[in-house]
Every structure is written in C-alpha cells, then in structure tokens.
Design a protein around this motif. Structure first.
Motif, PDB file in Angstrom:
ATOM      1  N   TRP A  43     -78.997  64.321  -2.439  1.00  0.00           N
ATOM      2  CA  TRP A  43     -78.497  65.192  -3.513  1.00  0.00           C
ATOM      3  C   TRP A  43     -77.146  64.725  -4.028  1.00  0.00           C
ATOM      4  O   TRP A  43     -76.869  64.840  -5.228  1.00  0.00           O
ATOM      5  N   ALA A  44     -76.302  64.182  -3.153  1.00  0.00           N
ATOM      6  CA  ALA A  44     -75.009  63.640  -3.612  1.00  0.00           C
ATOM      7  C   ALA A  44     -75.254  62.469  -4.561  1.00  0.00           C
ATOM      8  O   ALA A  44     -74.579  62.338  -5.588  1.00  0.00           O
ATOM      9  N   GLY A  45     -76.210  61.615  -4.233  1.00  0.00           N
ATOM     10  CA  GLY A  45     -76.555  60.505  -5.124  1.00  0.00           C
ATOM     11  C   GLY A  45     -77.068  61.016  -6.460  1.00  0.00           C
ATOM     12  O   GLY A  45     -76.687  60.501  -7.518  1.00  0.00           O
ATOM     13  N   ALA A  46     -77.914  62.016  -6.435  1.00  0.00           N
ATOM     14  CA  ALA A  46     -78.451  62.574  -7.683  1.00  0.00           C
ATOM     15  C   ALA A  46     -77.328  63.132  -8.549  1.00  0.00           C
ATOM     16  O   ALA A  46     -77.324  62.946  -9.770  1.00  0.00           O
ATOM     17  N   ARG A  47     -76.346  63.775  -7.934  1.00  0.00           N
ATOM     18  CA  ARG A  47     -75.212  64.305  -8.716  1.00  0.00           C
ATOM     19  C   ARG A  47     -74.403  63.175  -9.346  1.00  0.00           C
ATOM     20  O   ARG A  47     -73.786  63.353 -10.383  1.00  0.00           O
ATOM     21  N   ARG A  48     -74.411  61.979  -8.728  1.00  0.00           N
ATOM     22  CA  ARG A  48     -73.721  60.814  -9.299  1.00  0.00           C
ATOM     23  C   ARG A  48     -74.596  60.087 -10.329  1.00  0.00           C
ATOM     24  O   ARG A  48     -74.189  59.104 -10.920  1.00  0.00           O
ATOM     25  N   GLY A  49     -75.867  60.532 -10.460  1.00  0.00           N
ATOM     26  CA  GLY A  49     -76.789  59.852 -11.364  1.00  0.00           C
ATOM     27  C   GLY A  49     -77.463  58.660 -10.723  1.00  0.00           C
ATOM     28  O   GLY A  49     -77.941  57.769 -11.428  1.00  0.00           O
ATOM     29  N   GLU A  50     -77.522  58.654  -9.388  1.00  0.00           N
ATOM     30  CA  GLU A  50     -78.166  57.562  -8.659  1.00  0.00           C
ATOM     31  C   GLU A  50     -79.330  58.109  -7.837  1.00  0.00           C
ATOM     32  O   GLU A  50     -79.202  59.163  -7.211  1.00  0.00           O
ATOM     33  N   LEU A  51     -80.409  57.359  -7.827  1.00  0.00           N
ATOM     34  CA  LEU A  51     -81.522  57.681  -6.933  1.00  0.00           C
ATOM     35  C   LEU A  51     -81.278  56.895  -5.653  1.00  0.00           C
ATOM     36  O   LEU A  51     -81.373  55.668  -5.648  1.00  0.00           O
ATOM     37  N   VAL A  52     -80.908  57.573  -4.592  1.00  0.00           N
ATOM     38  CA  VAL A  52     -80.637  56.909  -3.320  1.00  0.00           C
ATOM     39  C   VAL A  52     -81.684  57.346  -2.300  1.00  0.00           C
ATOM     40  O   VAL A  52     -82.037  58.523  -2.212  1.00  0.00           O
ATOM     41  N   LEU A  53     -82.196  56.381  -1.578  1.00  0.00           N
ATOM     42  CA  LEU A  53     -83.170  56.648  -0.515  1.00  0.00           C
ATOM     43  C   LEU A  53     -82.696  55.963   0.755  1.00  0.00           C
ATOM     44  O   LEU A  53     -81.793  55.119   0.735  1.00  0.00           O
ATOM     45  N   PRO A 111     -84.348  61.674   9.702  1.00  0.00           N
ATOM     46  CA  PRO A 111     -83.428  60.900  10.551  1.00  0.00           C
ATOM     47  C   PRO A 111     -84.017  59.627  11.152  1.00  0.00           C
ATOM     48  O   PRO A 111     -83.265  58.778  11.614  1.00  0.00           O
ATOM     49  N   THR A 112     -85.333  59.494  11.157  1.00  0.00           N
ATOM     50  CA  THR A 112     -85.934  58.278  11.720  1.00  0.00           C
ATOM     51  C   THR A 112     -86.936  57.685  10.734  1.00  0.00           C
ATOM     52  O   THR A 112     -87.553  58.385   9.929  1.00  0.00           O
ATOM     53  N   CYS A 113     -87.108  56.365  10.821  1.00  0.00           N
ATOM     54  CA  CYS A 113     -88.022  55.652   9.939  1.00  0.00           C
ATOM     55  C   CYS A 113     -89.474  56.080  10.212  1.00  0.00           C
ATOM     56  O   CYS A 113     -89.915  56.056  11.359  1.00  0.00           O
ATOM     57  N   PRO A 114     -90.235  56.450   9.160  1.00  0.00           N
ATOM     58  CA  PRO A 114     -91.631  56.850   9.380  1.00  0.00           C
ATOM     59  C   PRO A 114     -92.535  55.654   9.685  1.00  0.00           C
ATOM     60  O   PRO A 114     -93.668  55.839  10.120  1.00  0.00           O
ATOM     61  N   ASN A 115     -92.039  54.438   9.483  1.00  0.00           N
ATOM     62  CA  ASN A 115     -92.864  53.252   9.715  1.00  0.00           C
ATOM     63  C   ASN A 115     -92.739  52.724  11.137  1.00  0.00           C
ATOM     64  O   ASN A 115     -93.737  52.355  11.748  1.00  0.00           O
ATOM     65  N   CYS A 116     -91.489  52.649  11.657  1.00  0.00           N
ATOM     66  CA  CYS A 116     -91.300  52.070  12.989  1.00  0.00           C
ATOM     67  C   CYS A 116     -90.603  53.010  13.960  1.00  0.00           C
ATOM     68  O   CYS A 116     -90.467  52.700  15.140  1.00  0.00           O
ATOM     69  N   GLY A 117     -90.119  54.160  13.491  1.00  0.00           N
ATOM     70  CA  GLY A 117     -89.501  55.145  14.375  1.00  0.00           C
ATOM     71  C   GLY A 117     -88.029  54.895  14.679  1.00  0.00           C
ATOM     72  O   GLY A 117     -87.411  55.673  15.393  1.00  0.00           O
ATOM     73  N   SER A 118     -87.449  53.861  14.109  1.00  0.00           N
ATOM     74  CA  SER A 118     -86.041  53.564  14.383  1.00  0.00           C
ATOM     75  C   SER A 118     -85.128  54.618  13.759  1.00  0.00           C
ATOM     76  O   SER A 118     -85.408  55.152  12.688  1.00  0.00           O
ATOM     77  N   SER A 119     -84.025  54.899  14.441  1.00  0.00           N
ATOM     78  CA  SER A 119     -83.003  55.786  13.873  1.00  0.00           C
ATOM     79  C   SER A 119     -81.881  54.971  13.214  1.00  0.00           C
ATOM     80  O   SER A 119     -80.899  55.540  12.743  1.00  0.00           O
ATOM     81  N   ASP A 120     -82.034  53.654  13.151  1.00  0.00           N
ATOM     82  CA  ASP A 120     -81.084  52.768  12.474  1.00  0.00           C
ATOM     83  C   ASP A 120     -81.451  52.728  10.992  1.00  0.00           C
ATOM     84  O   ASP A 120     -82.161  51.826  10.532  1.00  0.00           O
ATOM     85  N   VAL A 121     -81.008  53.747  10.264  1.00  0.00           N
ATOM     86  CA  VAL A 121     -81.332  53.863   8.847  1.00  0.00           C
ATOM     87  C   VAL A 121     -80.046  53.996   8.043  1.00  0.00           C
ATOM     88  O   VAL A 121     -79.026  54.451   8.554  1.00  0.00           O
ATOM     89  N   ARG A 122     -80.090  53.598   6.786  1.00  0.00           N
ATOM     90  CA  ARG A 122     -78.926  53.707   5.907  1.00  0.00           C
ATOM     91  C   ARG A 122     -79.400  54.153   4.524  1.00  0.00           C
ATOM     92  O   ARG A 122     -80.567  54.032   4.183  1.00  0.00           O
ATOM     93  N   TRP A 123     -78.458  54.658   3.741  1.00  0.00           N
ATOM     94  CA  TRP A 123     -78.749  55.082   2.369  1.00  0.00           C
ATOM     95  C   TRP A 123     -78.393  53.958   1.428  1.00  0.00           C
ATOM     96  O   TRP A 123     -77.371  53.295   1.609  1.00  0.00           O
ATOM     97  N   GLU A 124     -79.208  53.773   0.400  1.00  0.00           N
ATOM     98  CA  GLU A 124     -78.871  52.781  -0.613  1.00  0.00           C
ATOM     99  C   GLU A 124     -79.499  53.161  -1.950  1.00  0.00           C
ATOM    100  O   GLU A 124     -80.547  53.810  -2.001  1.00  0.00           O
ATOM    101  N   PRO A 125     -78.848  52.755  -3.043  1.00  0.00           N
ATOM    102  CA  PRO A 125     -79.388  53.074  -4.369  1.00  0.00           C
ATOM    103  C   PRO A 125     -80.669  52.302  -4.651  1.00  0.00           C
ATOM    104  O   PRO A 125     -80.804  51.143  -4.274  1.00  0.00           O
ATOM    105  N   MET A 126     -81.581  52.970  -5.303  1.00  0.00           N
ATOM    106  CA  MET A 126     -82.823  52.350  -5.773  1.00  0.00           C
ATOM    107  C   MET A 126     -82.651  52.050  -7.271  1.00  0.00           C
ATOM    108  O   MET A 126     -81.732  52.539  -7.916  1.00  0.00           O
ATOM    109  N   SER A 127     -83.577  51.275  -7.817  1.00  0.00           N
ATOM    110  CA  SER A 127     -83.468  50.896  -9.227  1.00  0.00           C
ATOM    111  C   SER A 127     -83.725  52.068 -10.167  1.00  0.00           C
ATOM    112  O   SER A 127     -83.268  52.063 -11.308  1.00  0.00           O
TER     113      SER A 127
END
Length: 139
Positions: free
Chosen positions: A21-31, A46-62
């Motif tokens: 939601w913070a990204g959306a308020r900035r006009g960015e789609l972040v996943l 909080p965890t990756c649905p593909n491999c189960g890792s909790s090593d995840v980060r937020w980044e802008p999408m196109s």
C-alpha cells in the motif's frame, strides 16, 4: 473524488501488506521477490509460495500486464456503476492479480485476451488501489 468512489470499500492495511500500500501511494506497483528462487509473487505474505523461504524483499514492478481473463459484472456494488470489468491480469514479471479494468468499454468486443495493460492508481481516501487500463488508454 466522485460520490461513487467514496462509497467503495477500502482494503485494510496489515503488517504483511504495508509495503504494497505504501508503494501504491507513491504510484508504484511493488511486489515481493524471493531471494533464493528469485520469483516475484502476489499476494503479500511473509514466505515465498514457491519455495517457502522467508528471505523475501520488496521491489517495484514495471506495471505492464496482459489481460488473462475477465468478467463483466452487471450487478450493482457499492461505488461501482454496472457494467464494470473485473479482470485477472498477468504482470510482465509473472504474477497474476485480480483487479479492475478502467477506461475500456465493458463489452466482450472491446476486451481481447492478452491485450496490453498498464497499471494506474485510483485513490479512495488515503489509499491508492491498482487498476489497469489498456496501454493506448493510459494517460
């Protein structure tokens, strides 16, 4: 803000969705993107649905996407004037999102599968919601 927009429901922010939601308020789609498997995903968790890792980060999408599927709703809903389009979109980065299509005729003749889309944000109070518009309609 139009009167119809004021009547729409606003999603509730949670600790897991705060960055989205913070990204959306900035006009960015972040996943979120998983560190070990490098796959972006949606919805926030909080965890990756593909491999189960909790090593995840937020980044802008196109913000670019293609129309994967849709329904045209003719039922009234708070803040929506029927007919309106509820769409499943596939982001260029891979994840799929359920959203609304805007600035397009809500008819099957105007809604080609795989049509290119671009995210934009609609404000509802203090919250910006991602919606998608055909690329030629993005202003």
């Amino acid at each position: 803000m139009t009167e119809a927009t004021a009547e729409r429901m606003v999603p509730r922010e949670t600790p897991e969705t705060r960055e989205f939601w913070a990204g959306a308020r900035r006009g960015e789609l972040v996943l979120q993107r998983c560190g070990p498997c490098q796959r972006p995903y949606f919805f926030p968790r909080p965890t990756c649905p593909n491999c189960g890792s909790s090593d995840v980060r937020w980044e802008p999408m196109s913000g670019r996407a293609q129309l994967c599927s849709y329904i045209i709703s003719h039922r009234p809903a708070p803040g929506y004037t029927p007919p309106y389009v509820i769409a499943l979109v596939t982001l260029d980065e891979g994840p799929r999102m359920l959203s609304n299509l805007v600035d397009v005729d809500p008819s099957p003749e105007a809604l080609a599968l795989d049509m290119p889309l671009q995210v934009r944000f609609e404000w509802r109070g203090d919250t910006a919601l991602p919606v998608f518009a055909p690329v030629e309609e993005v202003r």
